[in-house]
Design a protein around this motif. Structure first.
Motif, short mmCIF file in Angstrom:
data_model
loop_
_atom_site.label_atom_id
_atom_site.label_comp_id
_atom_site.label_asym_id
_atom_site.label_seq_id
_atom_site.Cartn_x
_atom_site.Cartn_y
_atom_site.Cartn_z
N ARG A 45 0.71 -1.37 -0.19
CA ARG A 45 -0.10 0.25 -0.31
C ARG A 45 1.39 0.95 0.11
NH1 ARG A 45 -4.94 1.60 4.49
NH2 ARG A 45 -4.69 3.51 4.17
N LYS A 46 1.85 1.51 0.85
CA LYS A 46 2.61 2.11 1.08
C LYS A 46 3.85 2.69 -0.45
CE LYS A 46 5.02 5.42 3.58
NZ LYS A 46 4.83 7.21 3.77
N THR A 47 4.15 2.09 -1.00
CA THR A 47 4.88 1.52 -2.02
C THR A 47 3.69 2.09 -3.64
OG1 THR A 47 5.88 -0.67 -1.86
CG2 THR A 47 6.17 0.94 -4.03
N LEU A 48 2.81 1.88 -2.97
CA LEU A 48 1.55 2.51 -4.71
C LEU A 48 1.17 3.65 -4.23
CD1 LEU A 48 0.42 -1.07 -5.16
CD2 LEU A 48 1.42 0.20 -6.68
N GLU A 49 0.76 4.30 -3.21
CA GLU A 49 0.85 5.41 -2.33
C GLU A 49 1.84 6.39 -3.07
OE1 GLU A 49 -1.77 4.94 1.49
OE2 GLU A 49 0.10 5.83 1.31
#
Lengths: 351, 271
Positions: A45-49
């Motif tokens: 999730r963090k990567t894609l954010e």
């Protein structure tokens, strides 16, 4: 007594966030993520954010057949769902690269040792079955699929002599299965490795020669657009292309082959590109050059390549450090600390 | 607490109840067990081969001066080459070098084509199942460079010059988020960042220790300031070569204790 050791621990709950919109001034900006081996959902999730926050609206990601159909007919897309759902929630377009052959689709190891990139023609139907299930499962959630990776390299072709006609045959088998599952899916062929390998090289085949041989073998009806890799190595982004040079604008020579074979109407997707700023590699540039060339590459493609949908730079972030020059392709550390190139692209793409 | 004390005293009571002859037998068994495990430990074949041949083969990517390079004569040169030769000499051996690309160093070591890697190698905790690392012999972490007369004690309110896009830029941005008033001044190269300190445009520069030492040696108006990060260089050996590891560590301790390590380092970084 040892029940605690055998019981499955409760899994962390990482919610898919509310729908976001990728806001960018430059829709051509994309990145290749490396989430295949990322275990923890919050990191996905963090990567894609952070992809979205950089001003990128595209991600290219690898989805290994061997991981999702480790037993024939038993499809398990949980991890892939995680990646695709989070990407979609961030408003990102997903290009799925498909490769890696499960053990059961390769010769028995007792008879013949093979690598994960080995697939005999007699097993193309099994790849077709997987692609059908994959595309059906992700119908409406992914934009495009790339069939195989850099088939013009011996390593990527299962350590066998490369075979453009064999690859064309693979596309002929797989393409209709993908369309059968979702007529709107974009099937990308190619993603050839830019290389100047001479005729008869044991390492692979010149990408331009390979592409022409793909066309000669009748591949054209079996891909909607072409995936291209465009590494700049030590050259600036705007260096003039030439058949004996490897640089970013070599894409234009690939394009000439497409046009020469009547495929001018098809788009091109740059699914890997970039520069490396490792002080330990002889094909790298200074960090400041990497930043300048990367921005210039996006701008060049935007200004000069109307047929190019996306330029996805390799690689956004690795799950763990590689501890070699490959780390110097990334846009952020494994700790999510953005590298200066991330901030420079963000500044340009979102201002 | 009372409960704990009573448990301990119970254990003492139980031990004192064991007959002396049984205690002696138990101790003998334990000693015998240790002996068996020592005997069963697989021999260090790498070390045996090195001792038999009198040669220790170091893998090196000779493209990273001042640590790893090739002289015009074809001889391996640099800080690592000098150190490797000195370590071998202390062990009564001769150093040979094998040129290996940086991303194939570990594979080559595992394949037995060299005995150890010395190549400005950073410790990689993820590989410790397959490889052992010696004590670090150099710390290439980021260090501040300040004017010689500067008494800069903290970065608050100061200007810090860095090479844009580099590790020092990463670190400076990290510091800027935690230090009130710290301004980051970007320059295209490490040398330009260091020049910014000399010319008074910046209060300090951040650079890796090797680059900083080399620059300061040629520019007396600057000196090294406090270290900001650590990036230790080590020598790697296969995990099945503990005796070779021990020998290299022993030799490293010697060269460190008698000042040889610093002399070799200084020869490449301070002149």
């Amino acid at each position: 007594m040892f029940l605690w050791a055998t019981e499955r621990l409760p899994q962390p709950i990482v919610l898919v966030p509310p729908q976001q919109t990728a806001i960018t001034q430059h829709p051509i900006v994309g990145v290749h993520t490396r989430l295949t081996d990322e275990v923890e959902p919050w990191k996905i999730r963090k990567t894609l954010e952070m992809v979205r926050e950089m001003g990128s609206s595209w991600v290219v990601e690898f989805f290994p057949w061997a991981y999702y159909e480790s037993e024939q007919g038993d499809f398990r897309f949980e991890h892939a769902d995680l990646v695709v759902d989070h990407a979609r929630a961030q408003g990102l377009n997903v290009i799925a690269r498909i490769g890696y052959v499960p053990w059961w689709a390769r010769p028995h190891p007792k008879g013949q040792d093979t690598s994960l990139n080995y697939l005999d023609q007699e097993n193309y139907d099994e790849l077709g079955d997987f692609v059908f299930e994959f595309v059906r499962h992700f119908k409406g959630r992914i934009h495009a699929i790339v069939i195989w990776n850099e088939p013009n390299l011996t390593f990527e072709w299962g350590f066998r002599p490369v075979d453009p006609a064999g690859y064309a045959e693979m596309l002929r088998v797989v393409y209709p299965r993908a369309k059968q599952a979702d007529p709107n899916i974009v099937v990308l062929g190619g993603a050839l490795a830019p290389t100047l390998e001479p005729d008869g090289s044991p390492n692979g085949m010149n990408d331009l020669a390979y592409l022409q041989k793909m066309y000669d073998a009748g591949a054209a009806p079996y891909f909607d657009a072409l995936a291209v890799h465009a590494y700049g190595l030590r050259s600036p982004a705007d260096e003039t292309p030439a058949p004996d040079r490897l640089n970013f604008r070599r894409v234009e020579l690939v394009r000439e082959v497409m046009v020469g074979n009547g495929d001018a109407a098809k788009s091109t997707y740059v699914t890997e590109a970039g520069w490396n700023d490792s002080p330990r590699w002889n094909q790298s540039v200074l960090p400041v050059q990497r930043i300048d060339y990367t921005l210039a590459a996006y701008q060049w493609a935007e200004g000069h390549w109307p047929w190019c949908k996306v330029v996805a730079m390799w690689a956004f972030r690795y799950p763990t450090p590689m501890r070699n020059y490959h780390d110097n392709y990334t846009f952020m550390g494994t700790d999510f600390e953005p590298r200066p190139i991330y901030l420079k692209v963000q500044e340009w793409a979102t201002r | 607490m009372t409960n704990l004390k009573s448990r301990i005293s119970n254990i003492k009571v139980r031990i004192t109840k064991i007959p002396a002859w049984l205690l002696i037998v138990m101790i003998c068994l334990i000693i015998a067990g240790i002996g068996v495990s020592v005997v069963r430990r697989p021999a260090d074949k790498t070390w045996s081969r090195v001792q038999e041949s009198g040669v220790v083969r170091f893998g090196m990517d000779a493209g990273f001066m001042p640590f790893d390079g090739l002289a015009v004569s074809g001889e391996f040169t640099g800080l690592d080459a000098d150190l490797a030769r000195e370590l071998a000499r202390r062990l009564g051996l001769r150093a040979e070098f094998v040129q290996i690309g940086a991303d194939r160093l570990y594979d080559t070591l595992q394949a037995g084509q060299c005995d150890a890697i010395i190549s400005a190698l950073t410790l990689d905790a993820a590989r410790t199942q397959d490889f052992f690392y010696t004590t670090p012999y150099f710390d290439a972490g980021l260090v501040l460079v300040v004017p010689t007369k500067s008494n800069l004690n903290e970065l608050r309110g100061s200007t810090l010059a860095v090479e844009v896009g580099s590790d020092s830029d990463d670190r400076a941005r990290w510091l800027a988020r935690r230090t009130v008033g710290l301004r980051v001044l970007e320059r295209d190269t490490s040398d330009e960042a260091l020049q910014a300190v000399e010319s008074g445009q910046a209060d300090a520069a951040l650079a890796d220790t090797a680059a900083a030492r080399q620059y300061v040696a040629a520019h007396p108006a600057l000196r090294l300031g406090p270290r900001q990060t650590s990036n230790p260089f080590v020598i790697a050996v296969p995990a099945n070569a503990p005796e070779l590891l021990h020998a290299l560590d022993r030799a490293l301790a010697q060269v460190e204790a008698d000042g040889t390590l610093e002399r070799i380092t200084s020869r490449w970084l301070d002149q």
